[in-house]
Design an enzyme around this catalytic site. Sequence first.
Site, PDB file in Angstrom:
ATOM      1  N   ARG A  50       4.156  -8.607  -4.717  1.00 41.72           N
ATOM      2  CA  ARG A  50       4.631  -9.960  -4.394  1.00 41.72           C
ATOM      3  C   ARG A  50       3.944 -11.000  -5.269  1.00 41.72           C
ATOM      4  O   ARG A  50       4.596 -11.907  -5.796  1.00 41.72           O
ATOM      5  CB  ARG A  50       4.415 -10.291  -2.913  1.00 41.72           C
ATOM      6  CG  ARG A  50       5.366  -9.539  -1.992  1.00 41.72           C
ATOM      7  CD  ARG A  50       5.119  -9.878  -0.535  1.00 41.72           C
ATOM      8  NE  ARG A  50       3.733  -9.605  -0.181  1.00 41.72           N
ATOM      9  CZ  ARG A  50       2.998 -10.357   0.633  1.00 41.72           C
ATOM     10  NH1 ARG A  50       3.507 -11.425   1.201  1.00 41.72           N
ATOM     11  NH2 ARG A  50       1.758 -10.038   0.901  1.00 41.72           N
ATOM     12  N   ASN A  68       7.638  -8.734   1.876  1.00 43.36           N
ATOM     13  CA  ASN A  68       7.607  -7.331   2.276  1.00 43.36           C
ATOM     14  C   ASN A  68       8.517  -7.129   3.469  1.00 43.36           C
ATOM     15  O   ASN A  68       8.603  -7.982   4.349  1.00 43.36           O
ATOM     16  CB  ASN A  68       6.194  -6.899   2.657  1.00 43.36           C
ATOM     17  CG  ASN A  68       5.278  -6.745   1.471  1.00 43.36           C
ATOM     18  OD1 ASN A  68       5.718  -6.565   0.347  1.00 43.36           O
ATOM     19  ND2 ASN A  68       3.984  -6.823   1.724  1.00 43.36           N
TER      20      ASN A  68
END
Length: 123
Positions: A50, A68
């Site tokens: 990320r 996520n």
Amino acid sequence: MSSIFNDFFNKGKNSESDGEIVFANDPLKNTTTQKIRADISGRVQGVGFRFSTKQAADELGVTGIVKNEPDGTVYVEAVGKEEQIKDFIERLRKGPSPAADVDKVVVTYDEKIEEKSNFSQAN
């Protein structure tokens, strides 16, 4: 200390991945702005994916969000010009984090995606 992080995340820019890109539909027509959803599977959680995705988006000028998912995948929404989005999808395929191992990126063009003012990470 920052040079250690720069070295770590710059490694992913040139990494080769055999990750597959699957396009669920065609790019949006009659627009200069492309909007996509991407579902990324493989070893993509707990490896800086990320963070490095946000870094790649910022470098390319893409806006959107990365988060996520409970099933171990990563979900991305991105908005940008056609060339920016192409480059961004390729970075996702390679795994912007060198510790990532991308199996598949499923891309869906979706005109309903909200435009954001920047690119952010969600929990």
